[in-house]
Design a protein around this motif. Structure first.
Motif, PDB file in Angstrom:
ATOM      1  N   LEU A 107      -3.183  10.886   0.853  1.00 48.84           N
ATOM      2  CA  LEU A 107      -3.473  10.422   2.219  1.00 48.84           C
ATOM      3  C   LEU A 107      -2.266  10.603   3.131  1.00 48.84           C
ATOM      4  O   LEU A 107      -1.129  10.549   2.688  1.00 48.84           O
ATOM      5  N   TRP A 140       2.331   7.846   2.130  1.00 48.37           N
ATOM      6  CA  TRP A 140       1.569   8.441   3.225  1.00 48.37           C
ATOM      7  C   TRP A 140       2.490   9.141   4.204  1.00 48.37           C
ATOM      8  O   TRP A 140       2.204  10.238   4.665  1.00 48.37           O
ATOM      9  N   ASP A 180      -7.826  11.521  -1.690  1.00 42.87           N
ATOM     10  CA  ASP A 180      -7.222  10.877  -2.835  1.00 42.87           C
ATOM     11  C   ASP A 180      -6.100   9.958  -2.330  1.00 42.87           C
ATOM     12  O   ASP A 180      -5.345  10.350  -1.452  1.00 42.87           O
ATOM     13  N   THR A 181      -6.006   8.733  -2.873  1.00 39.65           N
ATOM     14  CA  THR A 181      -4.998   7.782  -2.377  1.00 39.65           C
ATOM     15  C   THR A 181      -3.609   8.402  -2.319  1.00 39.65           C
ATOM     16  O   THR A 181      -2.812   8.086  -1.443  1.00 39.65           O
ATOM     17  N   ASN A 182      -3.325   9.292  -3.258  1.00 38.86           N
ATOM     18  CA  ASN A 182      -1.983   9.864  -3.304  1.00 38.86           C
ATOM     19  C   ASN A 182      -1.746  10.994  -2.317  1.00 38.86           C
ATOM     20  O   ASN A 182      -0.617  11.399  -2.113  1.00 38.86           O
ATOM     21  N   LYS A 238      -7.932   3.800   6.870  1.00 40.12           N
ATOM     22  CA  LYS A 238      -8.383   3.128   5.659  1.00 40.12           C
ATOM     23  C   LYS A 238      -8.130   1.618   5.757  1.00 40.12           C
ATOM     24  O   LYS A 238      -8.990   0.809   5.414  1.00 40.12           O
ATOM     25  N   GLY A 271      -4.237   6.649   6.327  1.00 44.28           N
ATOM     26  CA  GLY A 271      -3.887   5.331   5.807  1.00 44.28           C
ATOM     27  C   GLY A 271      -4.277   4.235   6.782  1.00 44.28           C
ATOM     28  O   GLY A 271      -4.881   3.232   6.392  1.00 44.28           O
ATOM     29  N   LYS A 330       0.937  -1.128   0.000  1.00 48.87           N
ATOM     30  CA  LYS A 330       0.000   0.000   0.000  1.00 48.87           C
ATOM     31  C   LYS A 330       0.972   1.170   0.000  1.00 48.87           C
ATOM     32  O   LYS A 330       2.035   1.056   0.572  1.00 48.87           O
TER      33      LYS A 330
END
Lengths: 300, 286
Positions: B233, B81, B229-231, B241, B238, B76
């Motif tokens: 976080l 992060w 947005d995943t980028n 999530k 994280g 991940k």
């Protein structure tokens, strides 16, 4: 002569004004742009029906809806329970720890200070996820230990049960809120005038009397500050609830802060959320003012 | 003020050992163990394999320590992060220190019109819950096209008045005579600030820097609202999530919690002295 000195004084004052505001400019800019302006907007939107689709003025309807909303009332009650339980425990516990550690050698004092501050630094998210595991119905440490000690006979679903969930939250909240008060009390107690204490002891005062008549009045301001910050923190308790229970089961752990989040960011009811935010801010302001007043009169 | 904060070596170190004291210290030690335990459980948990984290009989110490959790954690984008988190904390810290040391100095030493009013507003704002302004702030950030960028988290935190308040407390210790002397020597405002004020409030800036850094690291609510947005976080997001997606993969979640907390704990332990001073100064004559 007089005129020119008046003139130069006015010049000096003007220079002071200009340089003062220039030095203030960066912080004022951020403060007004990202704190005061949104606060004002929060008040304004609280009078609007503001959702993804709609933005229309509805006066005080959000506020009247709030008091008819049983979930809101439930959240309000939970919030007050959390504050009323956690604030006194935090204050008394921190004072007790501080009064034990402040006289120790510096190494020990700072060791204990760090230990009790640890959960704050660890962060609410990390603390919450580990507790979620410890409280887990099937795999949690708590059930295992409690069963072995003979306290319970079958596994208890600590956070899935509306009788125990709020208690679990308050317990975790306590571990994350005593750190700062302990630091403050330790420093306040070591600042108490030593000669007064010695004089009292020479006069034959007991420890309790020394504490009550000499130390307590001198740490009054620290106590006030601690009361206010702990109250604010307890009112704002959010991460814990969102990650541990999401307000459930059956809203038994929902707080105002969580309910604001739920309405504004899950249901996109911005106006309603703002109204609750204003209400919460008002309660906190009243609480702080009350504590301030009580502490003032106590102090004479 | 700082002078009175140092601890006097207790003159009466030979106090009587009473049963109350012995029992108290024992309780204190037990409580300390309890407070350290959560961290212990995070770290040991992060090395446990999938079977042992859900074993009916929990392992007090990982019998078969594995690194799997960390492997999958870094798949991940956990490094990403961490990078975002450090960036947010660093920028918040830098901007806060610059603006707050200037503002705090101005409020403490400059007699400009309206300074009492401004200071009162700062204090009142501090007592209000920060989260209440998140709804309009989100709209504002979308309007400024900053939503989902790290600036959405940085800017409001820089605006938070605690820094100015703290730096005012430190600046008040500067003797007026020094400023007077600088003016007579012909030093301009900028030079006075850089060469005389800054060195004197350095400890204060240190305290504020570390305080801001740690607070920004753990500012979960603001991050939750502003970044999805995943980028973009952060490490806190994280972990949250991970927990939402894989609720019983406790090993992996603990690895996330360890990566999210151990670095900041180390920072805290190194700068502990400054940090403590920051908290205490904020409270003095609050």
């Amino acid at each position: 002569m007089q005129i020119s000195s008046k003139h130069s004084m006015r010049m000096a004052r003007r220079r002071e004004n200009i340089s003062g505001y220039l030095f203030m400019a960066p912080s004022l800019l951020f403060f007004i742009g990202f704190v005061i302006f949104p606060m004002g907007m929060c008040l304004v939107t609280s009078f609007f029906n503001y959702t993804m689709m709609d933005f229309s003025f509805i006066g005080l309807k959000n506020y009247s809806e709030m008091f008819a909303d049983s979930v809101f009332i439930k959240s309000l009650v939970n919030t007050i329970v959390i504050v009323v339980v956690s604030v006194p425990i935090t204050c008394v516990f921190s004072l007790w720890v501080a009064s034990l550690i402040y006289k120790m050698k510096d190494v020990y004092t700072s060791f204990f200070r760090c230990v009790f501050y640890l959960p704050v630094v660890t962060g609410s998210v990390a603390v919450t996820v580990v507790w979620k595991w410890i409280f887990n119905n099937y795999y949690g440490l708590l059930n295992y230990v409690a069963k072995n000690l003979g306290l319970i006979s079958t596994n208890v679903n600590w956070i899935g049960n509306s009788n125990t969930a709020l208690g679990c939250i308050i317990m975790i909240l306590l571990t994350t809120s005593v750190g700062q008060p302990i630091v403050l009390y330790t420093s306040a107690l070591s600042n108490v005038d030593k000669s007064l204490i010695e004089a009292a002891q020479v006069d034959g005062a007991t420890n309790l009397q020394t504490f009550w008549y000499i130390k307590w009045p001198q740490i009054m301001y620290t106590t006030l500050y601690i009361l206010i910050i702990t109250t604010i923190n307890s009112f704002q308790c959010f991460a814990l609830i969102q990650l541990l229970t999401s307000g459930g089961p059956n809203y038994s752990t929902s707080t105002i802060m969580y309910y604001i989040y739920y309405n504004a960011f899950k249901l996109s009811r911005y106006g309603y959320g703002s109204a609750m935010g204003i209400f919460l801010a008002a309660i906190i302001a009243i609480f702080s003012a009350l504590q301030f007043k009580v502490a003032k009169t106590d102090n004479g | 003020m700082q002078k009175t904060m140092q601890k006097k070596p207790s003159a009466k170190g030979v106090e009587k050992v009473t049963p109350y004291k012995v029992i108290s210290v024992i309780i204190l030690l037990l409580l300390s163990a309890f407070f350290i335990f959560t961290l212990y459980w995070i770290i040991t948990g992060s090395f446990k394999d999938r079977q042992s984290v859900i074993a009916a009989k929990p392992e007090w110490f990982p019998s078969n320590p594995v690194l799997d959790n960390y492997h999958s954690l870094f798949e991940k984008p956990a490094l990403r992060w961490l990078y975002n988190t450090v960036l947010i904390c660093g920028a918040t810290m830098l901007l806060t220190c610059v603006s707050a040391s200037m503002g705090g100095y101005a409020i403490a030493k400059k007699k400009f019109a309206g300074r009492n009013l401004i200071f009162t507003i700062f204090i009142c704002a501090m007592a209000l819950p920060k989260q209440v302004i998140l709804i309009p702030l989100l709209k504002q950030m979308s309007f400024l096209k900053l939503h989902n960028t790290i600036w959405a988290v940085i800017l409001p935190n820089v605006g938070w008045p605690f820094g100015v308040f703290l730096m005012k407390q430190f600046s008040e210790n500067i003797p007026d005579e020094m400023l007077e002397a600088a003016r007579i020597d012909g030093a301009g405002e900028t030079r006075t600030f850089l060469e005389i004020i800054l060195p004197m409030i350095k400890p204060g800036i240190g305290a504020l820097a570390i305080f801001t850094f740690i607070t920004a690291w753990n500012d979960y609510f603001m991050q939750l609202i502003m970044l999805n947005d995943t980028n973009t976080l952060t490490i806190s997001l994280g972990i949250a999530k991970l927990q939402a997606e894989l609720s019983t993969d406790f090993g992996l979640i603990m690895a996330g919690a360890a990566v999210g907390s151990v670095p900041i704990i180390i920072v805290f332990l190194i700068f502990q002295r400054y940090f403590t001073r920051g908290i205490t100064m904020g409270a003095v004559k609050g």
